[in-house]
Every structure is written in C-alpha cells, then in structure tokens.
Design a protein around this motif. Structure first.
Motif, PDB file in Angstrom:
ATOM      1  N   PRO A 196       0.813  -1.225   0.000  1.00  0.00           N
ATOM      2  CA  PRO A 196       0.000   0.000   0.000  1.00  0.00           C
ATOM      3  C   PRO A 196       0.844   1.272   0.000  1.00  0.00           C
ATOM      4  O   PRO A 196       0.453   2.275  -0.593  1.00  0.00           O
ATOM      5  CB  PRO A 196      -0.797  -0.127   1.300  1.00  0.00           C
ATOM      6  N   GLN A 216      -6.942  -4.434  -6.174  1.00  0.00           N
ATOM      7  CA  GLN A 216      -6.645  -3.291  -5.318  1.00  0.00           C
ATOM      8  C   GLN A 216      -7.440  -3.397  -4.024  1.00  0.00           C
ATOM      9  O   GLN A 216      -8.668  -3.385  -4.030  1.00  0.00           O
ATOM     10  CB  GLN A 216      -6.977  -1.966  -6.029  1.00  0.00           C
ATOM     11  N   GLN A 218      -6.754  -3.162   0.708  1.00  0.00           N
ATOM     12  CA  GLN A 218      -5.950  -2.552   1.762  1.00  0.00           C
ATOM     13  C   GLN A 218      -4.593  -3.221   1.946  1.00  0.00           C
ATOM     14  O   GLN A 218      -3.704  -2.678   2.607  1.00  0.00           O
ATOM     15  CB  GLN A 218      -6.707  -2.602   3.089  1.00  0.00           C
TER      16      GLN A 218
END
Length: 273
Positions: A196, A216, A218
């Motif tokens: 990230p 995509q 966390q």
C-alpha cells in the motif's frame, strides 16, 4: 498577431509582415527548425510538460530574484540532467533522418570492439537523459539501437538509404521497458504486487503504457504489464526493494531471486570482514 475566427487560426495584423524579415542567418533558421521540430514531437508528452514547467520556474525565479536582489539559484533550484555525452550527434542525425541521408558511424559498445556501420537512421529517442538513434545497419542487416554517447565519429555514407518496411516508430518500443528491443520474441504478462505504501506512486505514475490494475485492496495493489523481460525491467523491480513482489512469470521470479541471493552473499562477506 491575432486570432481569425473565419480562418480559425492566428494571423499577422500588419499587412505584408513576415517572420522571414527578421535578421536571422541560415544557420539560425536551421537551428530554429531543429528545436521546434523536437518541441513539436514532445508537446503532448509528460516530458514536455515538465520542461515547460521548469522554464516557468526559472523565469519566475529570475524575476523575483531581481526584485529581492538575489540570484535565481537562491530561490529556485531545478534538477539538471547528467551530461552523458553524445549530444553533438543529435543535430546531424536529426538532419539525416529528415533528408534520408545514410551515415557512416564508428561505434564502440561497452563490451565489444569498435565497428563501422552504414546507418540509415529512422528515429531519435531519449530515455533517462540519454539519447539513442534507431536505424538500419548494413553490417547487421537489421534495425538496431545505438547509444549516442558510444558513437565515436559520424560522416556521410556513400551507400544508399535503406527503408525497412517493417519499422514503425509508433510501435517499435510498444513492449519495451526502457530502450531494449528484443527481436523474434513475444512480450510476457508480468504481474507485480505492490505494498500500500508503494501503491500511491504506481497509481499516479504508470510504469508502462500497458499497465492494468487487476487487484486493489488494503493489503496490495496488483498490476499487470505486457512487456519484454529486459534488464531495465529487472533493475526497476529491484529498485522498489521490499515494496514489490513478482507474481509471474516464473522466469522473472527466478531472476529476481538470483539477484537477491547474490546481494546477500556480498553483504554477508562485508559483515564477516
């Protein structure tokens, strides 16, 4: 100069005025044509936007500096490209491309003996502040890429201009990551997983025009590239360190693993000393 709505363009307000009336020498006109040709080619690229922004910074810094009694370097410092050489060959190659004039070049690669090529140049390309010429070599009987800083000498060639029907400047580097062009091979689907923290950079500035986001969340941003497996690609991946993981293809995974093992050996030896 004002905008003419009927002709949908700009025109001179003074009848009979012409830019040719300016006291420019033929060399200055040629230099102007050369520079505007490059700017025209770059105007729609991020490189031109950066260059335009840098010019504005310098001009603004100069004006503010005059008011404050300081030099522009005390107010605005713009990153300067590293001079790697070869810049003296840009103009003669550019003119040879325009006039389809073959060149005789003496070229000295890093790891091989100097050789002479009768070159029909097709394209000038800049990559990371280093210039290259792409053209047909009589010696190789193929289109090659030459670094300008490795050219030892250029002179007119007595050979005929050779046009390669398969060369397309718009697609020649389509699957290249950098300047390396691999002949007779197909590009590979490269899948990379970024942390990230690194994802913010990858999402705002693409690594390659073929980049697609396939996951995509966390925990990661996973992208796919359609490129040749080159040294430039490998160096880019290693440059991100622990911020990226290669998912596929297996060959690229193995290449990165071998590089990491070699680096580990180097630093283990340093620790023992």
């Amino acid at each position: 100069i004002e905008f003419n709505r009927l002709k949908k363009g700009y025109c001179y307000t003074e009848p009979g005025f012409s830019i040719k009336e300016f006291p420019l020498t033929q060399d200055e006109i040629t230099a102007l044509d050369f520079s505007t040709g490059i700017l025209q080619a770059l105007k729609s690229t991020p490189f031109f936007n950066k260059m335009e922004g840098a010019i504005d910074k310098v001009i603004s810094g100069y004006r503010v500096g005059k008011l404050l009694g300081k030099s522009e370097q005390e107010l605005i410092q713009v990153e300067a490209p590293v001079n790697v050489g070869g810049g003296q060959w840009i103009e003669p190659i550019y003119m040879a491309i325009i006039h389809k004039a073959p060149l005789l070049i003496r070229y000295a690669p890093f790891d091989r003996d100097e050789k002479t090529h009768h070159l029909s140049p097709y394209l000038l390309k800049e990559y990371r502040n280093r210039w290259y010429v792409i053209g047909h070599s009589d010696r190789a009987e193929a289109v090659l890429v030459f670094a300008l800083d490795r050219i030892q000498d250029i002179s007119p060639s007595s050979e005929k201009w050779i046009k390669n029907q398969e060369f397309d400047p718009h697609t020649y580097f389509k699957y290249s990551f950098g300047i390396t062009q691999i002949h007779n091979e197909k590009p590979q689907k490269v899948v990379l997983s970024f942390t990230p923290q690194q994802a913010n950079y990858i999402l705002t500035q693409q690594l390659h025009p073929s980049q697609k986001i396939i996951r995509q969340n966390q925990n990661e941003v996973r992208i796919e590239l359609n490129v040749f497996l080159t040294q430039e690609l490998l160096m880019m991946i290693l440059g991100y360190g622990t911020g990226v993981k290669v998912i596929s293809p297996k060959k690229l995974v193995d290449d990165v693993r071998e590089q990491v093992k070699t680096m580990m050996k180097i630093y283990v030896q340093i620790k023992r000393k």
